[in-house]
Design an enzyme around this catalytic site. Sequence first.
Site, PDB file in Angstrom:
ATOM      1  CE  LYS A  72      -3.805  -2.199   2.135  1.00 58.69           C
ATOM      2  NZ  LYS A  72      -4.867  -1.985   3.552  1.00 58.69           N
ATOM      3  CB  ALA A 134       4.086   1.235  12.007  1.00 67.09           C
ATOM      4  N   GLY A 135       2.161  -0.243   9.281  1.00 68.71           N
ATOM      5  CA  GLY A 135       2.230   0.031   7.883  1.00 68.71           C
ATOM      6  C   GLY A 135       0.704   0.501   6.870  1.00 68.71           C
ATOM      7  N   GLY A 136       0.695   0.355   5.455  1.00 66.79           N
ATOM      8  CA  GLY A 136      -0.318   0.917   5.556  1.00 66.79           C
ATOM      9  C   GLY A 136      -1.876   1.024   6.179  1.00 66.79           C
ATOM     10  CG  ASN A 157       5.931  -1.574  13.627  1.00 66.63           C
ATOM     11  OD1 ASN A 157       4.531  -2.887  13.624  1.00 66.63           O
ATOM     12  ND2 ASN A 157       6.707  -1.800  12.820  1.00 66.63           N
ATOM     13  CB  THR A 159      10.483  -1.394  13.102  1.00 68.42           C
ATOM     14  OG1 THR A 159      10.486  -2.795  12.544  1.00 68.42           O
ATOM     15  CG2 THR A 159      11.219  -0.909  13.057  1.00 68.42           C
ATOM     16  N   GLY A 249     -12.342  -9.695   9.647  1.00 68.87           N
ATOM     17  CA  GLY A 249     -11.573  -8.062   8.536  1.00 68.87           C
ATOM     18  C   GLY A 249     -12.791  -8.093   7.850  1.00 68.87           C
TER      19      GLY A 249
END
Length: 277
Positions: A72, A134-136, A157, A159, A249
Amino acid sequence: MNIDGSTAVLVHLAYPAAHLRTPQRFNPRCAERGVNAVLVPWQVRPEDLSATMQALRKAESLVGAIVTIPHKEKAARLCDRLDGVAAILEVANVIRRDADGTLTGRILDGDGFIGGLHARDVAIQGRSALIVGAGGVALAIAAALIEAGIARLRVANRTQARAEAMIARLRQFADGLGLTVALEVGAADPLGCDIAVNATSLGMHEDDALPMQIEKLGPGMTVAEVIMVPKITPLLREAEARGAVIVPGDAMIAGQIDPFIDFVLGPAASGTTGNTA
């Protein structure tokens, strides 16, 4: 569904792609609306996304793409334009290919997620949330929660630097809207949170680690997933057993199907047939 030489084609970019369930919703809905279009899964490795999107610009039967994990953010960077909140967050989950081959991206994940919460009468205004990831998709959900009036939001997250970067973008987003929200990076500990969201891929496989501290889940909390397969992940099973409200989801995608069609197909979505690319 009748596929012919005038069928508008969309591809669903993902890696892996075996879990995708959007085509099973998108294609019947196009048939219901009389739209001559089809969505097909495309499994594309992250290192091949740039070349794939460049090739899509040349495919005249193609009208766009739906984008999911892990593409994303990179897909957004490869677009020529970004609409709405996508331009602020630099993330996209749907892309329209115009006749000249230019690509315009938009993000609808957050809208779909909030719709899933509302369908279950989950209150958001003034409440607190934990987002793991912490992605899109995490970024889009967080922004939508902020717009819906969440008062406190923690990002956890693997990271930390990536979580901190996400918080910085969310702070800029909230400031731009004139909204006040307490934003923090922290542990995947849902204690004290009203809403806990798994926005990672953990849970797609039975032997995956649990994304958050499940012993802290309990009644009065809402636990939501972005994973669609399996519908009830190990996290959701544990949350339900502890008395929490669960939101699978597929609730997030259900509210996006018509907006996907409208954004990508434009006038064709009114019921006319043929390729608009």
